[in-house]
Design an enzyme around this catalytic site. Structure first.
Site, PDB file in Angstrom:
ATOM      1  N   HIS B 260       0.837  -1.204   0.000  1.00  0.00           N
ATOM      2  CA  HIS B 260       0.000   0.000   0.000  1.00  0.00           C
ATOM      3  C   HIS B 260       0.875   1.259   0.000  1.00  0.00           C
ATOM      4  O   HIS B 260       0.727   2.141  -0.848  1.00  0.00           O
ATOM      5  CB  HIS B 260      -0.923  -0.012   1.226  1.00  0.00           C
ATOM      6  CG  HIS B 260      -1.826   1.173   1.327  1.00  0.00           C
ATOM      7  ND1 HIS B 260      -3.122   1.169   0.866  1.00  0.00           N
ATOM      8  CD2 HIS B 260      -1.623   2.407   1.828  1.00  0.00           C
ATOM      9  CE1 HIS B 260      -3.678   2.346   1.078  1.00  0.00           C
ATOM     10  NE2 HIS B 260      -2.785   3.129   1.668  1.00  0.00           N
ATOM     11  N   GLU B 261       1.807   1.317   0.955  1.00  0.00           N
ATOM     12  CA  GLU B 261       2.667   2.506   1.046  1.00  0.00           C
ATOM     13  C   GLU B 261       3.559   2.604  -0.190  1.00  0.00           C
ATOM     14  O   GLU B 261       3.856   3.695  -0.665  1.00  0.00           O
ATOM     15  CB  GLU B 261       3.510   2.470   2.322  1.00  0.00           C
ATOM     16  CG  GLU B 261       2.700   2.413   3.635  1.00  0.00           C
ATOM     17  CD  GLU B 261       1.653   3.510   3.783  1.00  0.00           C
ATOM     18  OE1 GLU B 261       1.848   4.606   3.234  1.00  0.00           O
ATOM     19  OE2 GLU B 261       0.618   3.248   4.446  1.00  0.00           O
ATOM     20  N   HIS B 264       1.844   4.491  -2.867  1.00  0.00           N
ATOM     21  CA  HIS B 264       1.996   5.946  -2.659  1.00  0.00           C
ATOM     22  C   HIS B 264       3.399   6.405  -3.080  1.00  0.00           C
ATOM     23  O   HIS B 264       3.572   7.432  -3.726  1.00  0.00           O
ATOM     24  CB  HIS B 264       1.812   6.278  -1.172  1.00  0.00           C
ATOM     25  CG  HIS B 264       0.381   6.265  -0.710  1.00  0.00           C
ATOM     26  ND1 HIS B 264      -0.603   7.032  -1.288  1.00  0.00           N
ATOM     27  CD2 HIS B 264      -0.226   5.591   0.306  1.00  0.00           C
ATOM     28  CE1 HIS B 264      -1.755   6.835  -0.651  1.00  0.00           C
ATOM     29  NE2 HIS B 264      -1.560   5.951   0.319  1.00  0.00           N
ATOM     30  N   GLU B 290      -4.458   7.867  -3.306  1.00  0.00           N
ATOM     31  CA  GLU B 290      -5.011   6.636  -2.746  1.00  0.00           C
ATOM     32  C   GLU B 290      -5.288   5.624  -3.861  1.00  0.00           C
ATOM     33  O   GLU B 290      -5.197   4.409  -3.630  1.00  0.00           O
ATOM     34  CB  GLU B 290      -6.293   6.959  -1.962  1.00  0.00           C
ATOM     35  CG  GLU B 290      -6.752   5.875  -1.022  1.00  0.00           C
ATOM     36  CD  GLU B 290      -5.856   5.675   0.208  1.00  0.00           C
ATOM     37  OE1 GLU B 290      -4.922   6.484   0.427  1.00  0.00           O
ATOM     38  OE2 GLU B 290      -6.069   4.688   0.943  1.00  0.00           O
TER      39      GLU B 290
END
Lengths: 509, 509
Positions: B260-261, B264, B290
């Site tokens: 997830h990170e 980003h 996101e």
């Protein structure tokens, strides 16, 4: 009062910018991924230039002037305004165009120095060192001085100390330490062959962490990390960080390095909380700072009582490797004297000689009695004279240190002053704390730390170094206590008799 | 031209201050010793206030005005001035006294929220939330709006999106995801009892590091560390850092969090180098951000092809533990659906429902149709309606998120928009890259990353989110692709038939 609080607020903002820059620098040395360098350079440059702009603002000068006359004399507020006025005057004496020129020259000199050292090619660095000497002389002119332009440079690192004061102190150090090193060279060397083996790095790390805790370093207000070049930095009196490096084949390097940085850090952690973000909430200068690191590293961390206490823990940290090694062997090994070409690897007996050499060359350069092109020859001649060593190339000679590439001429003497101050303080400490060495031998460091906190750390910037040393010890800065310490310790260690009565070498008031 | 370069220089300085603050914040979350908090707070506050002062300076406004008319239309310079003018106008619309009041209220609300959540005592937080709602409405008034004051708040996080556009999108999500969750609850649950064991944290860490490298995260321009709350931050396009947390009994939590990170971070690392320190060198907004994290975490990292590729490496990382577990079991386990009370633990099927609930409450608070005292009851009723869950206390209900204590009303919708954007992008990606899933199944992520770099990352701030989505996918932001994705994936996984034709739910232009 409104002005004072405005002044304090502005000062605090400038302080915050410097502290933010320190965080960015710490991160750069410890963790930053390589490609981050460009952005980081820009950020640091912006922070520095904003801090300078805010601090040298004309409003600031007016506020200081108005407060100078109105703060009640003798109060901390009055002292703070005095210190601020001093800093403001120094900062505004350098024209902005000069600061920019200096910064640009630093960057060029640094890159040239890295290359010159790599290839041991002094010619590459020579024009940059010439420029740095020239800029330093101009800087001295901007700052102003009485006797020597070198004094104006010294002032930046050790306020209130002059070349004329250092000359006799350093001459005596050179003479007596030279004799000591010669005597040691003629004495039988200790057997330290057992040191040459693997010392697992995790065990080394854990051992240093335990020692740091024991000495009183507050891990809730700091941390230890690894970096290529060990250093101490602070972002606040409650956030003081140190770094170390761990070599797999060196038993003492990480440990003594950590204790050294811990000495610096205990000083920063010991400043008064109530001085935070004020001009008084800083260390006095580099000499006193170094006295703290040297005192802990050498006078405590290389003392026999220290090793009486830590020998069992060290044995436990490296199972079986030290079974045959007693306290005496540890004590001898951690104090082995071996003249070397490199300052940062020097032992207690030879370290100051490296400094005296640099002081003499710097002073001659700044006073115009030596040309830059003659530096390598002068360096090598002095290495022969002081340490009996032949310098194989300039990378192991006059190109070894980063300082000149930064234009930090006048910085080196503070290393030797640190040794002198430490020895003077230690003689007073031994009088004030009669059970000091029994305490150390049982791992009780708190009385010593409390003494240093009260006498040195909490003073902040309220005094100058020579004044502080004289107030605490009764004598201005002098060489005798350090020489007494060296000659007694190494006389015993190497079984030689060097007891000479101390000469009258106190720094003239 | 002189003005433009002056404008760029000033902008770059403000940027540097924000980046410096980001370094200080990262350090605060990841490494800072606890006692450093006070000084750090002061430093951050100084940096923020200086950045605001420099940016909202009247000179800045004059420079922008002069450049607005002179930059050649359509050029990056003209776009940059436009963006700068937008930011300047937003920044100057809030009076300084209001900003100070807001900051102070945030700090008080945050501390009250921490206590309120600890004791699950909404009454403690209620007056602070009332103040935050009031301040947010005043903020909306300062910014200005057409239909709803909530639009002015949304604008801060997702520029160009209004409550009127979100309402139908979210209504459809609520209806269909509710139905999906109900159908899954009625279907047989996968056997995931084997997940409940120790998963050594070092092996977890190493595995996440390998996956990050594989996905294309550049470790020369970033690093992964551990922190209590995982996050991504950037100090430069070449220094983008992520954090994760590793639980010894959770096999997927660190991994999916890292992916997830990483999503980003890949976005931040993919911005154009030449846009550095200019108004164009930023992500578009939180929704697109996101979309990148969700796309990598869920659509890639929870896909079957991904696990076809990684199953052997995972088995090797945890010897013997996974011998009996095939790709199907892994795929089922990483996609297990389980309605829960806590948003940050929610799976793909339930996540948006948590967001819709918050959107509805926030909108009603800001538009004045709900009182703060009625929030817990409204919250609990909606949790029953959307997820069939009973809320045992407010700590597991309306006190769970930090956002309202920061006054970040209008932020939550960007999480759901990220899901919608990701699904829309993915349908286009599947058309543009016919071998996508074969590539993923062989660990080849570069074609996908290249596509995202070109279509999304390199755009920087040149477009608004709805415009970008429409230009790339041919359709304004809509719910249908996400619902198609969910219903197909989970229909298969749970053996249920949910194929419903997509309603016309596109966001009105």
């Amino acid at each position: 009062m409104a002005d004072l609080s405005e002044l304090k607020q502005r000062y605090a903002e400038v302080h915050d910018l410097h502290m933010a820059a320190a965080v960015l620098q710490w991160d750069q040395e410890v963790l930053m991924p390589p490609k981050g360098a460009k952005g980081r350079g820009e950020q640091l440059s912006t922070l520095a230039s904003l801090a300078h702009r805010l601090f040298t603002n004309a409003d600031m000068g007016a506020l200081i002037e108005s407060e100078k006359s109105s703060a009640a004399p003798g109060t901390d507020d009055a002292l703070a305004v005095e210190e601020l006025a001093y800093d403001y005057e120094r900062a505004t004496r350098l024209p902005e165009s000069f600061v920019a020129e200096f910064t640009e020259a630093q960057s060029a000199a640094y890159h040239a120095w890295v290359k010159a050292r790599e290839g041991s090619d002094f010619a590459l660095f020579k024009p940059h060192l010439e420029r740095m000497v020239d800029l330093s002389r101009r800087k001295a002119d901007y700052y102003g001085f009485e006797d020597s332009p070198y004094d104006a440079l010294l002032e930046e690192y050790e306020r209130g100390v002059t070349a004329a004061q250092l000359t006799p102190l350093f001459a005596l150090l050179a003479e007596r330490q030279k004799a000591l090193v010669a005597a040691i060279a003629a004495a039988p060397a200790p057997d330290i062959a057992w040191l040459d083996q693997e010392w697992p790095v995790d065990a080394q790390w854990d051992f240093t962490m335990q020692v740091l805790r024991d000495l009183g370093y507050d891990f809730d207000a700091g941390r230890q990390d690894k970096s290529v070049h060990p250093f101490t930095t602070h972002f606040d009196v409650q956030d003081v960080r140190i770094t170390t490096r761990v070599h797999p084949r060196e038993l003492f390097s990480a440990l003594t390095g950590s204790i050294h940085e811990c000495g610096h850090a205990l000083y920063e952690q010991g400043l008064r909380l109530e001085d935070r973000r004020t001009p008084l909430g800083y260390a006095i200068g580099l000499g006193i700072h170094e006295s703290q690191s040297r005192l802990w590293e050498n006078m405590i961390g290389r003392s026999r009582p220290f090793w009486e206490h830590y020998a069992p823990a060290l044995r436990a940290a490296f199972p079986e490797k030290l079974d045959a090694i007693g306290v005496d062997e540890l004590y001898r090994a951690v104090n082995a004297v071996q003249p070397s070409l490199i300052r940062v690897e020097a032992d207690e007996c030879t370290y100051n000689l490296h400094v005296v050499l640099r002081f003499e060359i710097e002073q001659a350069l700044i006073e115009g009695t030596m040309r830059v092109e003659d530096v390598p020859e002068a360096w090598n001649a002095k290495m022969g004279e002081y340490l009996g060593l032949e310098v194989p190339d300039d990378a192991h000679g006059c190109l070894q240190d980063i300082h000149w590439s930064h234009g930090s001429l006048g910085y080196f003497p503070t290393y030797a002053l640190g040794n002198l101050y430490a020895a003077q303080l230690m003689e007073t400490i031994e009088r004030d704390l009669p059970t000091l060495w029994d305490d150390i031998a049982t791992g009780k460091f708190e009385p010593l730390l409390t003494w240093l906190r009260e006498k040195v750390h909490r003073v902040g910037r309220r005094k100058r170094a020579p004044q502080l040393i004289e107030e605490i010890t009764g004598t201005p800065p002098e060489s005798a206590p350090f020489l007494r310490y060296l000659e007694q310790k190494y006389g015993e260690l190497y079984g030689i008799d060097l007891s000479v009565s101390a000469s009258a070498d106190a720094m003239g008031g």
